[in-house]
Design a protein around this motif. Structure first.
Motif, PDB file in Angstrom:
ATOM      1  N   PRO A 234      52.507  24.381  37.625  1.00  0.00           N
ATOM      2  CA  PRO A 234      54.138  24.401  37.144  1.00  0.00           C
ATOM      3  C   PRO A 234      54.288  23.006  36.827  1.00  0.00           C
ATOM      4  O   PRO A 234      54.092  21.937  37.296  1.00  0.00           O
ATOM      5  N   GLN A 235      55.175  23.252  35.573  1.00  0.00           N
ATOM      6  CA  GLN A 235      55.790  21.885  35.077  1.00  0.00           C
ATOM      7  C   GLN A 235      56.775  21.580  35.573  1.00  0.00           C
ATOM      8  O   GLN A 235      57.824  22.263  36.203  1.00  0.00           O
ATOM      9  N   PRO A 236      57.522  20.119  35.242  1.00  0.00           N
ATOM     10  CA  PRO A 236      58.813  19.786  35.727  1.00  0.00           C
ATOM     11  C   PRO A 236      59.982  20.840  35.327  1.00  0.00           C
ATOM     12  O   PRO A 236      59.845  21.574  34.267  1.00  0.00           O
ATOM     13  N   GLY A 237      60.777  21.229  36.324  1.00  0.00           N
ATOM     14  CA  GLY A 237      61.648  22.303  36.323  1.00  0.00           C
ATOM     15  C   GLY A 237      61.398  23.739  36.591  1.00  0.00           C
ATOM     16  O   GLY A 237      62.089  24.443  36.755  1.00  0.00           O
ATOM     17  N   THR A 238      59.959  23.636  36.980  1.00  0.00           N
ATOM     18  CA  THR A 238      59.449  24.991  37.534  1.00  0.00           C
ATOM     19  C   THR A 238      58.776  24.798  39.160  1.00  0.00           C
ATOM     20  O   THR A 238      58.428  23.619  39.250  1.00  0.00           O
ATOM     21  N   ASP A 239      58.604  25.633  39.787  1.00  0.00           N
ATOM     22  CA  ASP A 239      57.853  25.417  41.175  1.00  0.00           C
ATOM     23  C   ASP A 239      56.809  26.589  41.472  1.00  0.00           C
ATOM     24  O   ASP A 239      56.612  27.499  40.498  1.00  0.00           O
ATOM     25  N   PHE A 240      56.386  26.571  42.668  1.00  0.00           N
ATOM     26  CA  PHE A 240      55.373  27.575  43.210  1.00  0.00           C
ATOM     27  C   PHE A 240      55.900  29.082  42.755  1.00  0.00           C
ATOM     28  O   PHE A 240      55.366  29.982  42.350  1.00  0.00           O
ATOM     29  N   ASP A 241      57.133  29.537  43.049  1.00  0.00           N
ATOM     30  CA  ASP A 241      57.708  30.802  42.782  1.00  0.00           C
ATOM     31  C   ASP A 241      57.579  31.305  41.595  1.00  0.00           C
ATOM     32  O   ASP A 241      57.543  32.251  41.175  1.00  0.00           O
ATOM     33  N   ASP A 242      57.779  30.056  40.451  1.00  0.00           N
ATOM     34  CA  ASP A 242      57.615  30.641  39.076  1.00  0.00           C
ATOM     35  C   ASP A 242      56.204  30.850  38.435  1.00  0.00           C
ATOM     36  O   ASP A 242      55.905  31.605  37.420  1.00  0.00           O
ATOM     37  N   ALA A 243      55.253  30.325  39.423  1.00  0.00           N
ATOM     38  CA  ALA A 243      54.036  30.712  39.178  1.00  0.00           C
ATOM     39  C   ALA A 243      53.483  32.193  39.518  1.00  0.00           C
ATOM     40  O   ALA A 243      52.357  32.734  39.023  1.00  0.00           O
ATOM     41  N   ILE A 244      54.171  32.689  40.485  1.00  0.00           N
ATOM     42  CA  ILE A 244      53.663  33.898  41.226  1.00  0.00           C
ATOM     43  C   ILE A 244      53.642  35.260  40.050  1.00  0.00           C
ATOM     44  O   ILE A 244      52.589  35.843  39.880  1.00  0.00           O
ATOM     45  N   PRO A 245      54.825  35.380  39.342  1.00  0.00           N
ATOM     46  CA  PRO A 245      54.618  36.456  38.240  1.00  0.00           C
ATOM     47  C   PRO A 245      53.729  36.149  36.842  1.00  0.00           C
ATOM     48  O   PRO A 245      53.200  37.033  36.871  1.00  0.00           O
ATOM     49  N   VAL A 246      53.372  34.771  37.041  1.00  0.00           N
ATOM     50  CA  VAL A 246      52.398  34.539  35.904  1.00  0.00           C
ATOM     51  C   VAL A 246      51.069  34.867  36.606  1.00  0.00           C
ATOM     52  O   VAL A 246      50.129  35.604  35.844  1.00  0.00           O
ATOM     53  N   ALA A 247      50.726  34.948  37.868  1.00  0.00           N
ATOM     54  CA  ALA A 247      49.504  34.969  38.311  1.00  0.00           C
ATOM     55  C   ALA A 247      49.336  36.735  38.506  1.00  0.00           C
ATOM     56  O   ALA A 247      48.233  36.896  38.083  1.00  0.00           O
ATOM     57  N   GLN A 248      50.367  37.108  38.506  1.00  0.00           N
ATOM     58  CA  GLN A 248      50.357  38.570  38.579  1.00  0.00           C
ATOM     59  C   GLN A 248      50.047  39.211  37.317  1.00  0.00           C
ATOM     60  O   GLN A 248      49.243  40.263  37.224  1.00  0.00           O
ATOM     61  N   GLU A 249      50.518  38.537  36.231  1.00  0.00           N
ATOM     62  CA  GLU A 249      50.484  38.903  34.869  1.00  0.00           C
ATOM     63  C   GLU A 249      48.981  38.739  34.311  1.00  0.00           C
ATOM     64  O   GLU A 249      48.485  39.610  33.825  1.00  0.00           O
ATOM     65  N   LEU A 250      48.676  37.637  34.972  1.00  0.00           N
ATOM     66  CA  LEU A 250      47.039  37.306  34.687  1.00  0.00           C
ATOM     67  C   LEU A 250      46.129  38.316  35.240  1.00  0.00           C
ATOM     68  O   LEU A 250      45.053  38.359  34.748  1.00  0.00           O
ATOM     69  N   ARG A 251      46.491  38.472  36.411  1.00  0.00           N
ATOM     70  CA  ARG A 251      45.524  39.495  37.155  1.00  0.00           C
ATOM     71  C   ARG A 251      45.481  40.980  36.292  1.00  0.00           C
ATOM     72  O   ARG A 251      44.402  41.466  35.982  1.00  0.00           O
ATOM     73  N   ALA A 252      46.761  41.281  35.714  1.00  0.00           N
ATOM     74  CA  ALA A 252      46.460  42.443  34.784  1.00  0.00           C
ATOM     75  C   ALA A 252      45.853  42.322  33.630  1.00  0.00           C
ATOM     76  O   ALA A 252      45.090  43.273  33.423  1.00  0.00           O
ATOM     77  N   VAL A 253      45.909  40.992  33.119  1.00  0.00           N
ATOM     78  CA  VAL A 253      45.206  40.891  31.935  1.00  0.00           C
ATOM     79  C   VAL A 253      43.816  40.803  32.037  1.00  0.00           C
ATOM     80  O   VAL A 253      42.866  41.456  31.348  1.00  0.00           O
ATOM     81  N   LEU A 254      43.313  40.189  33.134  1.00  0.00           N
ATOM     82  CA  LEU A 254      42.022  40.071  33.548  1.00  0.00           C
ATOM     83  C   LEU A 254      41.344  41.537  34.223  1.00  0.00           C
ATOM     84  O   LEU A 254      40.216  41.937  33.352  1.00  0.00           O
ATOM     85  N   ALA A 255      42.246  42.189  34.442  1.00  0.00           N
ATOM     86  CA  ALA A 255      41.905  43.510  34.807  1.00  0.00           C
ATOM     87  C   ALA A 255      41.614  44.524  33.393  1.00  0.00           C
ATOM     88  O   ALA A 255      40.648  45.317  33.534  1.00  0.00           O
ATOM     89  N   GLU A 256      42.436  44.365  32.454  1.00  0.00           N
ATOM     90  CA  GLU A 256      42.287  44.996  31.224  1.00  0.00           C
ATOM     91  C   GLU A 256      40.811  44.574  30.619  1.00  0.00           C
ATOM     92  O   GLU A 256      40.351  45.371  29.864  1.00  0.00           O
ATOM     93  N   ALA A 257      40.315  43.305  30.827  1.00  0.00           N
ATOM     94  CA  ALA A 257      39.232  42.931  30.339  1.00  0.00           C
ATOM     95  C   ALA A 257      38.058  43.074  31.279  1.00  0.00           C
ATOM     96  O   ALA A 257      36.940  42.626  30.941  1.00  0.00           O
ATOM     97  N   GLY A 258      38.347  43.969  32.287  1.00  0.00           N
ATOM     98  CA  GLY A 258      37.267  44.437  33.180  1.00  0.00           C
ATOM     99  C   GLY A 258      36.591  43.338  34.285  1.00  0.00           C
ATOM    100  O   GLY A 258      35.689  43.362  34.870  1.00  0.00           O
ATOM    101  N   LEU A 259      37.735  42.745  34.745  1.00  0.00           N
ATOM    102  CA  LEU A 259      37.382  41.446  35.562  1.00  0.00           C
ATOM    103  C   LEU A 259      38.352  41.617  36.905  1.00  0.00           C
ATOM    104  O   LEU A 259      39.746  41.551  36.766  1.00  0.00           O
ATOM    105  N   PRO A 260      37.805  41.731  38.047  1.00  0.00           N
ATOM    106  CA  PRO A 260      38.615  41.644  39.303  1.00  0.00           C
ATOM    107  C   PRO A 260      39.155  40.215  39.438  1.00  0.00           C
ATOM    108  O   PRO A 260      38.231  39.211  39.435  1.00  0.00           O
ATOM    109  N   ALA A 261      40.394  40.134  39.857  1.00  0.00           N
ATOM    110  CA  ALA A 261      40.803  38.494  40.157  1.00  0.00           C
ATOM    111  C   ALA A 261      41.114  38.560  41.497  1.00  0.00           C
ATOM    112  O   ALA A 261      41.475  39.234  42.374  1.00  0.00           O
ATOM    113  N   PHE A 262      40.776  37.007  41.862  1.00  0.00           N
ATOM    114  CA  PHE A 262      41.313  36.627  43.369  1.00  0.00           C
ATOM    115  C   PHE A 262      42.245  35.441  43.244  1.00  0.00           C
ATOM    116  O   PHE A 262      41.960  34.820  42.062  1.00  0.00           O
ATOM    117  N   VAL A 263      43.000  35.369  44.218  1.00  0.00           N
ATOM    118  CA  VAL A 263      43.978  34.224  44.067  1.00  0.00           C
ATOM    119  C   VAL A 263      43.933  33.471  45.156  1.00  0.00           C
ATOM    120  O   VAL A 263      43.596  33.730  46.563  1.00  0.00           O
TER     121      VAL A 263
END
Length: 342
Positions: free
Chosen positions: A143-172
């Motif tokens: 998170p950059q200035p002006g953002t916080d942990f909560d802002d990272a949550i939807p990004v992590a979820q989207e990254l999980r979906a992207v990795l799944a499309e690439a055939g990779l299971p994700a852990f957080v």
């Protein structure tokens, strides 16, 4: 007068080991009064999960002889007097130099490191027997200035979906600070720069889907109030705090693995040296199955080549790296010289 010390019994795969803890009452986290002995006991309590996540890997030790508010330094090479159950393996650094680096194989190794005033453990994403080829794809959501942990949550979820499309299971896991770390187990068949390209491909795909909240811009002045996907953490000799590693912050946080079903409601400040052992006993290790089915990065590398063909080239490397092939100029955009006719 003899110095203060105590002994701690640590169970492990080769039986119990008795370790001497000198200055056990030395306070490492002043605000909470957490001592060196408390840290050692924490590592005993989480020992099995800690070694599963960080063992059999080159590891750097971030040491604080006077507590987290004092002097700190990193240990990579095994110090003199290391016990025989703490080994080292040769690793190649970005400079091309080769040096031995510590490896922890059992909980007693982590406790010995605590005796050496280690607070933060930084494991490599590759195994001791194959240090050049990572078996983990790691993504740091910062998170950059002006953002916080909560802002990272939807990004992590989207990254999980992207990795799944690439055939990779994700852990957080929580970073232990403001961000999140997303890992994907991979077959160790590609070297660091190739894995870095896979991370960049995934990062760019997330940025396309969440352009107002995600950035891959290396230069801070260009990031804005967005979540930075730190692709350079995928480089050789670049590490992040390991799973179950404490952090050198006032409330004694831990970089804690969590389940994806927990992410929406998680409060990272609740995962501390004082609380994580009980959590682990109650819920088990969310990363216990991480290495069951490693994937391949072929799809991500296909995306990398697609982006190259579209004109998206290499991204900057850390400033201490040698100049890398295809790398853009290492100059802050606001300081770059422009043709006056532009």
């Amino acid at each position: 007068m003899a110095s203060e010390s105590t002994e701690l019994t640590v169970a492990g795969p080769h039986g119990d080991r008795t370790l001497r803890i000198s200055s056990p009452s030395r306070v490492l986290w002043p605000e909470l009064g957490i001592t060196k002995l408390d840290l050692a006991r924490y590592l005993v309590d989480v020992g099995e999960a800690f070694v599963a996540a960080n063992g059999d890997r080159p590891v750097s030790l971030q040491r604080f002889p006077g507590g987290i508010d004092g002097e700190q330094f990193f240990s990579k090479n095994p110090p003199k007097g290391a016990p025989d159950f703490v080994r080292a393996v040769p690793v190649v650094y970005p400079s091309g130099r080769t040096h031995p680096q510590l490896v922890i194989d059992e909980p007693a190794g982590a406790v010995w490191a605590a005796q050496m005033n280690t607070v933060v453990f930084h494991p490599w994403p590759s195994r001791a027997e194959n240090t050049d080829n990572p078996d983990q794809l790691r993504v740091d959501l910062d998170p950059q200035p002006g953002t916080d942990f909560d802002d990272a949550i939807p990004v992590a979820q989207e990254l999980r979906a992207v990795l799944a499309e690439a055939g990779l299971p994700a852990f957080v896991k929580t970073s232990g600070n403001r961000g999140l770390h997303v890992f994907a187990p991979i077959e160790p068949v590609e070297e660091f720069q190739v894995v870095r390209h896979a991370v960049i491909a995934a990062a760019r795909e997330v940025e396309r889907r969440l352009p107002t909240t995600v950035t891959t811009n290396w230069w801070k002045e260009e990031r804005g109030a967005r979540i930075f996907v730190d692709f350079n953490q995928a480089n050789r000799d670049r590490t992040m705090a390991g799973a179950y590693s404490p952090r050198a912050l006032a409330h004694a946080p831990v970089s804690c693995p969590i389940g994806w079903d927990e992410l929406e409601d998680v409060d990272p400040t609740t995962f501390t040296v004082e609380t994580v052992p009980a959590r682990l006993r109650a819920t088990g290790d969310p990363w216990a199955s991480m290495n069951a089915e490693p994937g391949r990065i072929d799809t991500l590398l296909g995306w990398w080549r697609r982006d190259l063909d579209a004109g998206l080239g290499e991204l900057p490397f850390p400033p201490d790296y040698p100049k890398m092939p295809g790398e853009p100029p290492r100059v802050q955009p606001s300081r770059a010289r422009h043709d006056p006719d532009d």
